[in-house]
Design an enzyme around this catalytic site. Structure first.
Site, short mmCIF file in Angstrom:
data_model
loop_
_atom_site.label_atom_id
_atom_site.label_comp_id
_atom_site.label_asym_id
_atom_site.label_seq_id
_atom_site.Cartn_x
_atom_site.Cartn_y
_atom_site.Cartn_z
NE ARG A 159 -146.35 -20.89 -18.01
CZ ARG A 159 -145.63 -21.55 -18.93
NH1 ARG A 159 -144.63 -22.34 -18.57
NH2 ARG A 159 -145.91 -21.42 -20.20
CE LYS A 167 -153.90 -13.54 4.07
NZ LYS A 167 -154.00 -14.93 4.45
CG ASP A 201 -149.68 -21.25 6.78
OD1 ASP A 201 -149.12 -20.14 6.90
OD2 ASP A 201 -150.78 -21.39 6.23
CE1 TYR A 227 -157.13 -17.94 5.15
CE2 TYR A 227 -156.69 -19.50 3.39
CZ TYR A 227 -157.16 -18.28 3.81
OH TYR A 227 -157.64 -17.39 2.90
#
Ligand SMILES: *Cc1c(COP(=O)(O)O)cnc(C)c1O
Length: 387
Positions: free
Chosen positions: A52, A201, A176, A104
């Site tokens: 983690r 993406k 972004d 988005y």
């Protein structure tokens, strides 16, 4: 945008973080598929304790990402949304954020339904620099959240100008950069403080993982988001990080191919009698084509167009394509098509959608890297079917 004494992005994407394994010489990075790391004596370890917190495969990916976005630090997260969440948690309570009004759908939902109680969001058209300037003066925001191009309207914001306005007000700017990938646009070089990507993406490019990342130069802010990630837990799995590291190697050739195909399809759509209007930043007809040219080195595979007709014609068109997959997401090698009003932007309330221009005849393409003539033939038969 190669800096002096530095390799170009296509070289860095293949070599940075992909040095041969020290122990075995393996040319391809190993997948450290482990949750924990054995220590020599309590607290004495090789820099890794628990996945983690850190994982060597993820570290390699972070090295590569930082290098291709010209950043000092990169943090890889389990999704694009969790990267955005970490930034929001890193801001103090009561922070003011000016956010692009055409971001988005998931970002809009996160801001308006999760962080709306702790932060203040002001949505604005960031392409209108004059209006943005007065908003920044009025509110003195802690952060300006930008997407350029926006989703789905592909509006282009002058990133340099926004950063100049922000600097005067001591506001941070985050971009972004998902739609451009680090291959075509590097916002840190234009003055932004943080870059965020949905690696789902273009960065990964093969539609087989979900992931996100942040790239930045500010050590203090990096430490903050890393500590938050370690405390909250949205770290990416070693296998997914390995897939992204693998996908990244072809970023340059993929982006060139996306651009080439999208340009040809955009020019074809622009002349098509069943198309009302088309937005592609690479076309001279795009309202901000000049700004796009000034701050990017190319255009991606994203095209938005209005089909002549309404919902009925759009639905018929969308269910008639054969090569294009009717699916959310974007940036993979395969071509995708979608209906923002019903699919990706359903979480944006209808009146706001309408105001932004997300009407029922709006269709978004993510042009893949198949043979472009096959793609055009597929679209043409769908146009015929929708008549
Ligand atoms: C997909 C996407 C996100 C969210 O990323 P996930 O990986 O799906 O969590 C954020 N911004 C943009 C522009 C996106 O396309």
């Amino acid at each position: 945008m190669t800096k002096k004494n530095e390799n170009a992005i296509s070289t860095k994407a293949i070599h940075v973080g992909s040095h041969p394994d020290k122990e075995t010489g393996a040319t391809t990075p190993p997948i450290y598929q482990t949750s924990t790391f054995t220590q020599k004596s309590p607290g004495k370890h090789f820099g890794y304790e628990y996945t983690r917190s850190h994982n060597p495969t993820r570290t390699r990916l972070e090295e590569c990402l930082a290098s291709i976005e010209n950043a000092k630090y990169a943090l890889v997260t389990a999704s694009g949304m969790s990267a955005i969440m970490l930034v929001m948690h890193a801001l103090k309570k009561g922070s003011k954020i000016i956010c692009g009004d055409d971001v988005y759908g998931g970002t809009y939902r996160l801001f308006t339904t999760v962080f709306h109680d702790t932060h203040e969001f002001i949505f604005a058209d960031t392409t209108d620099i004059k209006k943005l300037d007065s908003l920044v003066k009025e509110h003195g925001p802690d952060l300006i959240w930008l997407e350029s191009p926006t989703n789905p309207m592909l509006k282009i914001t002058d990133i340099k100008k926004v950063c100049q306005i922000a600097k005067k007000a001591k506001s941070k700017v985050i971009v972004d950069n998902t739609f451009m990938s680090p291959y075509f646009q590097n916002p840190l070089d234009l003055g932004a403080d943080i870059v965020m990507h949905s690696m789902t993406k273009y960065i990964n490019g093969h539609s087989d993982i979900v992931g996100g990342c942040l790239m930045l130069n500010d050590k203090k802010f990096y430490d903050k988001v890393w500590t938050l990630q370690n405390s909250i837990g949205p770290s990416q799995s070693p296998f997914d990080s390995w897939l992204v590291l693998r996908g990244l190697k072809t970023l340059g050739v993929r982006m060139e191919a996306h651009q080439k195909n999208a340009m040809k399809i955009a020019q074809w759509l622009e002349k098509h009698k069943q198309v009302e209007k088309i937005y592609y930043p690479g076309l001279k007809s795009h309202p901000q084509h000049k700004i796009a040219k000034s701050q990017t080195s190319g255009h991606s595979g994203m095209i938005t167009f209005f089909l002549k007709g309404g919902l009925k014609e759009s639905k018929k068109f969308l269910s008639s394509v054969k090569l294009f997959s009717l699916a959310e997401s974007l940036g993979g090698v395969e071509s995708l098509i979608e209906h923002p009003a019903i699919m990706t932007h359903a979480s944006v309330p209808k009146p706001i959608r309408e105001k932004l221009g997300i009407h029922d005849n709006l269709i978004r393409l993510s042009v893949g890297i198949e043979d472009v003539d096959d793609l055009i033939a597929d679209l043409e038969q769908a146009f015929k079917a929708s008549r």
